[in-house]
Design a protein around this motif. Structure first.
Motif, PDB file in Angstrom:
ATOM      1  N   GLU A 295      72.775 -65.949 -18.796  1.00 43.25           N
ATOM      2  CA  GLU A 295      71.799 -65.103 -18.111  1.00 43.25           C
ATOM      3  C   GLU A 295      72.456 -63.874 -17.493  1.00 43.25           C
ATOM      4  OE1 GLU A 295      69.459 -67.307 -15.344  1.00 43.25           O
ATOM      5  OE2 GLU A 295      68.667 -68.674 -16.865  1.00 43.25           O
ATOM      6  N   PHE A 296      73.746 -63.989 -17.163  1.00 39.36           N
ATOM      7  CA  PHE A 296      74.490 -62.867 -16.570  1.00 39.36           C
ATOM      8  C   PHE A 296      75.755 -62.674 -17.387  1.00 39.36           C
ATOM      9  CE2 PHE A 296      77.334 -60.542 -13.938  1.00 39.36           C
ATOM     10  CZ  PHE A 296      76.609 -59.876 -12.971  1.00 39.36           C
ATOM     11  N   LEU A 297      75.945 -61.476 -17.936  1.00 40.04           N
ATOM     12  CA  LEU A 297      77.109 -61.195 -18.774  1.00 40.04           C
ATOM     13  C   LEU A 297      77.669 -59.822 -18.426  1.00 40.04           C
ATOM     14  CD1 LEU A 297      79.008 -61.760 -21.179  1.00 40.04           C
ATOM     15  CD2 LEU A 297      77.255 -60.787 -22.674  1.00 40.04           C
TER      16      LEU A 297
ATOM     17  N   LEU B  95      71.944 -63.958 -27.844  1.00 39.58           N
ATOM     18  CA  LEU B  95      71.860 -64.260 -26.410  1.00 39.58           C
ATOM     19  C   LEU B  95      70.469 -63.922 -25.877  1.00 39.58           C
ATOM     20  CD1 LEU B  95      75.373 -62.941 -25.317  1.00 39.58           C
ATOM     21  CD2 LEU B  95      74.737 -65.191 -26.207  1.00 39.58           C
ATOM     22  N   GLU B  96      69.515 -64.766 -26.166  1.00 43.18           N
ATOM     23  CA  GLU B  96      68.117 -64.489 -25.843  1.00 43.18           C
ATOM     24  C   GLU B  96      67.750 -64.786 -24.393  1.00 43.18           C
ATOM     25  OE1 GLU B  96      65.225 -65.902 -28.542  1.00 43.18           O
ATOM     26  OE2 GLU B  96      66.314 -65.323 -30.344  1.00 43.18           O
ATOM     27  N   SER B  97      68.676 -65.355 -23.613  1.00 42.39           N
ATOM     28  CA  SER B  97      68.357 -65.701 -22.221  1.00 42.39           C
ATOM     29  C   SER B  97      68.890 -64.698 -21.219  1.00 42.39           C
ATOM     30  CB  SER B  97      68.921 -67.098 -21.893  1.00 42.39           C
ATOM     31  OG  SER B  97      68.335 -68.088 -22.704  1.00 42.39           O
ATOM     32  N   LEU B  98      69.548 -63.644 -21.675  1.00 42.59           N
ATOM     33  CA  LEU B  98      70.171 -62.691 -20.761  1.00 42.59           C
ATOM     34  C   LEU B  98      69.149 -62.034 -19.832  1.00 42.59           C
ATOM     35  CD1 LEU B  98      72.859 -60.786 -22.872  1.00 42.59           C
ATOM     36  CD2 LEU B  98      73.251 -62.290 -20.918  1.00 42.59           C
TER      37      LEU B  98
ATOM     38  N   THR C 149      67.298 -54.376 -29.779  1.00 43.80           N
ATOM     39  CA  THR C 149      67.439 -55.767 -30.213  1.00 43.80           C
ATOM     40  C   THR C 149      66.389 -56.632 -29.537  1.00 43.80           C
ATOM     41  OG1 THR C 149      69.816 -55.486 -30.542  1.00 43.80           O
ATOM     42  CG2 THR C 149      69.006 -57.739 -30.329  1.00 43.80           C
ATOM     43  N   PHE C 150      65.559 -57.278 -30.311  1.00 39.88           N
ATOM     44  CA  PHE C 150      64.451 -58.071 -29.777  1.00 39.88           C
ATOM     45  C   PHE C 150      64.948 -59.242 -28.931  1.00 39.88           C
ATOM     46  CE2 PHE C 150      61.273 -61.513 -30.246  1.00 39.88           C
ATOM     47  CZ  PHE C 150      60.193 -60.885 -29.629  1.00 39.88           C
ATOM     48  N   SER C 151      66.123 -59.761 -29.238  1.00 36.94           N
ATOM     49  CA  SER C 151      66.645 -60.917 -28.512  1.00 36.94           C
ATOM     50  C   SER C 151      66.960 -60.599 -27.047  1.00 36.94           C
ATOM     51  CB  SER C 151      67.913 -61.443 -29.190  1.00 36.94           C
ATOM     52  OG  SER C 151      68.912 -60.445 -29.236  1.00 36.94           O
ATOM     53  N   LEU C 152      67.081 -59.307 -26.692  1.00 39.20           N
ATOM     54  CA  LEU C 152      67.383 -58.924 -25.310  1.00 39.20           C
ATOM     55  C   LEU C 152      66.128 -58.597 -24.517  1.00 39.20           C
ATOM     56  CD1 LEU C 152      70.535 -56.661 -25.870  1.00 39.20           C
ATOM     57  CD2 LEU C 152      70.438 -59.101 -25.344  1.00 39.20           C
ATOM     58  N   ARG C 153      64.999 -59.073 -24.961  1.00 40.04           N
ATOM     59  CA  ARG C 153      63.720 -58.724 -24.347  1.00 40.04           C
ATOM     60  C   ARG C 153      63.585 -59.245 -22.914  1.00 40.04           C
ATOM     61  NH1 ARG C 153      63.430 -62.692 -27.934  1.00 40.04           N
ATOM     62  NH2 ARG C 153      62.376 -64.665 -27.434  1.00 40.04           N
ATOM     63  N   ARG C 154      64.412 -60.229 -22.504  1.00 40.39           N
ATOM     64  CA  ARG C 154      64.313 -60.771 -21.146  1.00 40.39           C
ATOM     65  C   ARG C 154      65.214 -60.045 -20.146  1.00 40.39           C
ATOM     66  NH1 ARG C 154      63.947 -65.287 -24.545  1.00 40.39           N
ATOM     67  NH2 ARG C 154      62.015 -66.475 -24.275  1.00 40.39           N
ATOM     68  N   VAL C 155      66.018 -59.093 -20.596  1.00 40.35           N
ATOM     69  CA  VAL C 155      66.940 -58.384 -19.703  1.00 40.35           C
ATOM     70  C   VAL C 155      66.156 -57.586 -18.651  1.00 40.35           C
ATOM     71  CG1 VAL C 155      68.659 -56.534 -19.564  1.00 40.35           C
ATOM     72  CG2 VAL C 155      68.816 -58.255 -21.373  1.00 40.35           C
TER      73      VAL C 155
END
Length: 717
Positions: A515-517, A537-540, A557-563
């Motif tokens: 979640e934090f990188l 990394l879809e939970s970032l 990038t669709f996987s970073l939609r939760r950032v």
């Protein structure tokens, strides 16, 4: 500045400090809160650490020189919050270099401070209790918005009688009643507190504590184990709660999310204070503190409940049955570890004290040395500390939390750490530690490792095989070529790609619940591999990228939609590609910070597609055009814009019609500096303001069209 505990000294000074920081009136400034009666060396070390870059460690023996290097020939502001002996205060003053005219040193203390040497011009300010109207204004401001408009006239006498105008009492009462139904339960609270007929805070604190839900009481009591008058990083506090077993996942929320919910509840009740150093901060950088009177109350409650034993005196108590031990004294604090502590679950210590007596005057004497057989010399005191800690690791096998800050234990952590097999939280920070032994791999329950502000740059391969890891905190740690199953890892802060292999999908890409990188030193050779890893990394929620080059795919990038929080420092490769038809894929982004990204006006316009963006910060090198416009694209939620020292930029223009929620502008350049808070009260959002223009090439060059200047707070340096 002085006054009784609870009078609001720190709160007031922090408010002024933040304003000074926005004005940029000082070239260097630092504000630190300290536990009582630290030495000048420890205080200076912490100040230097705040003034230096994240990757710079400050050994105690270098503190004075490093401080002089950073403040020499500069206009500086230093705020020292805490009780300091007269001798140590004079040592601090004599250690400070002579700054440019206008430099300031502020000391916050309870008693009237001693006068400094005659060469220093000083002003003494005493804070006093609030009068009735001011007390009611403070009480109202600390209530939720839905209660602020209520009529409190009939309660005014009760509130002022109970609080006696002490700001701490006012905010505690406000925090207590907002959890009660208005107005029926308010009357019961007031009647109960008035019946106590006491001007002391203890009855109110007792009611506030008893009113907490059971699950919050242990979390609140935990502050008793931490030193008074110090700021505490929110995420570390929550990580320790998790390690202690206070939190349980429920309703699909992780233990950490439950912990943050509890912490927010304590903040809303005004029992815990959020340190608002920068309102852009996420939970990853938020700090909290509690008032000294509240801390004293908690220590009494914790002792009576056998929750924690606080060793704060010079005596050596018998602690064989202690479950939690907090070393808060500063004279031979580790002697208490000479006795076995078989039931110990947690130990805390912050900053060692320089020896008193002859050993405390080492500037005039040769240091006492202990010579090892291999010819290297170390101080006997440090040897004793390491010996005590080694014995602790051997004799306290049920330890779950170890939190040692500022304790010099040498370059290498003892291999005895591998004996503490139940350990879940290991924090050793702000010291010269360099090596972690392979035996750490035996800690198969370890959840959190914190080695920030140390010289640790590489962790043994055995560490990366621990399956229970949830949070790894360090600075530019080397990412290994092979890791274990780290699917539980939530926080990785921070790693160094400069020495990493190109294939990251099998290491970083496998940490699918991150979640934090935070990543440093990204380069051309590894940017492609990083892009591939980020797609997994879809939970970032928070992403920090720093290097020569930044992959532009972080926006698509669709996987970073939760950032929610994105910090980028480096050339944003092919950012011009985003100027076209490709849509941005960061629907939840709240805060965006850019530095050395060299983006264009078209890119800034494109950011209007981000539906929840509230803060945009542009730092040096972030923008490559001479003119920055907010005029054609509508930013629906943008509330704050910061433009800080963007070198090429000459002019900034804002059409307020496209910024309907804008509340704050902060603009700084070599020529001009201004900060604006926009008044949007009474529903008159920008009713008299349509356009703002700032000419960065000319000092004080700002003008507004159809704007009521009286509604603005404007500062020019």
């Amino acid at each position: 500045m002085f006054g009784e505990s609870g009078i609001g000294k720190t709160t007031l000074m922090r408010h002024i400090y933040n304003k000074m920081e926005k004005k940029k009136q000082f070239e260097a400034q630092a504000m630190e809160s300290f536990a009582p009666y630290l030495t000048a060396t420890n205080i200076l070390q912490q100040i230097v650490q705040q003034l230096t870059d994240d990757d710079t460690n400050c050994p105690k023996e270098m503190a004075r020189k490093m401080l002089e290097d950073r403040l020499r020939n500069k206009k500086y502001l230093l705020v020292i919050d805490g009780e300091v002996s007269g001798t140590e205060w004079k040592n601090i003053l004599t250690s400070l270099p002579i700054g440019i005219r206008g430099s300031r040193v502020v000391h916050i203390t309870q008693g009237k401070p001693e006068e400094p040497p005659s060469t220093y011009h000083h002003v003494t300010i005493q804070l006093k209790k609030l009068k009735e109207e001011a007390a009611m204004s403070l009480f109202r401001r600390r209530l939720p918005k839905e209660l602020q408009d209520k009529n409190f006239k009939i309660y005014q006498k009760d509130i002022c009688q109970i609080t006696q105008g002490l700001p701490l009492a006012v905010v505690l009462l406000s925090g207590l009643v907002q959890a009660k139904e208005f107005p029926s339960e308010w009357v019961k609270v007031f009647e109960y507190l008035k019946a106590k007929k006491s001007t002391r805070l203890e009855p109110m604190l007792s009611v506030c504590f008893d009113d907490l839900p059971h699950e919050l009481k242990c979390c609140f009591l935990y502050f008793a184990a931490l030193p008074t008058n110090t700021t505490i990083e929110a995420r570390n506090l929550v990580f320790m709660w998790v390690a202690e077993g206070f939190l349980r996942s429920k309703g699909g929320k992780t233990m950490e999310k439950i912990g943050y919910t509890y912490l927010i509840e304590l903040i809303n009740r005004n029992l815990v204070n959020r340190v608002k150093m920068d309102d852009d901060s996420s939970f990853g950088s938020m700090s909290v503190t509690i008032q000294n009177k509240v801390h004293d109350f908690l220590q009494i409650e914790a002792h009576e409940a056998s929750f924690v034993e606080v060793h704060s005196g010079d005596d050596i108590p018998t602690l064989t049955s202690a479950r939690r031990l907090s070393l808060q004294n500063y004279t031979d604090k580790y002697a208490v570890l000479a006795n076995p502590l078989p039931k110990l679950r947690s130990i805390f210590s912050q900053y060692e004290q320089e020896p008193k007596g002859d050993l405390g005057r080492r500037s005039k004497r040769r240091p006492l040395m202990f010579y090892l057989s291999h010819g290297k010399a170390i101080s006997k005191k440090k040897k004793d500390i390491r010996s005590h800690i080694k014995e602790l690791f051997h004799g306290s096998e049920f330890l779950r939390v170890i939190n040692l800050q500022g304790i010099e234990i040498g370059e290498t952590l003892t291999s005895a750490i591998g004996n503490v097999v139940h350990l879940q939280y290991l924090g050793i920070t702000s010291c010269s530690l360099k090596y972690i032994p392979r035996s750490i791999g035996r800690l198969t329950s370890l959840q959190t490792l914190d080695v920030r502000e140390t010289n640790v740059r590489k962790l043994p391969r055995a560490f990366w095989m621990i399956k229970t890891l949830r949070h790894v905190l360090g600075f530019v740690l080397e990412l290994p070529k092979q890791i274990g199953n780290l699917k539980q890892l939530h926080t990785l802060d921070s790693i160094n790609l400069e020495v990493s292999v190109l294939a990251l999908d099998g290491t970083l890409g496998e940490m699918i619940h991150l979640e934090f990188l935070s990543i440093w030193h990204i380069s051309v050779v590894n940017v492609a591999a990083l892009s591939v890893a980020l797609e997994k990394l879809e939970s970032l929620r928070t992403l920090i990228l720093q290097g020569e080059i930044i992959p532009f795919k972080v926006f698509t990038t669709f996987s970073l939609r939760r950032v929610k929080f994105l910090f980028l420092s480096g050339d944003l490769l092919h950012s011009s590609d985003l100027d076209g038809r490709e849509a941005l894929c960061l629907p939840n982004l709240i805060m965006l910070s850019l530095e050395k990204t060299y983006v264009t006006q078209e890119f800034i316009n494109k950011l209007s597609e981000l539906p929840f963006l509230t803060t945009l910060a542009l730092y040096p090198g972030s923008y490559k055009d001479k003119k920055l416009l907010f005029s054609s694209s509508r930013f629906q939620r943008l509330k704050k814009i910061k433009v800080i020292d963007v070198e090429i930029l000459e002019r900034v223009e804002f059409e307020l019609s496209v910024l309907p929620e804008l509340q704050e502008l902060e603009i700084h350049s070599h020529y001009t500096s201004c900060h604006h808070d926009i008044d949007v009260s009474n529903g008159k959002k920008h009713a008299k303001k349509t356009r703002i223009v700032v000419d960065l090439k000319k000092e004080n060059a700002l003008y507004e069209e159809n704007a009521d200047v009286s509604e603005w707070w404007m500062i020019f340096s």
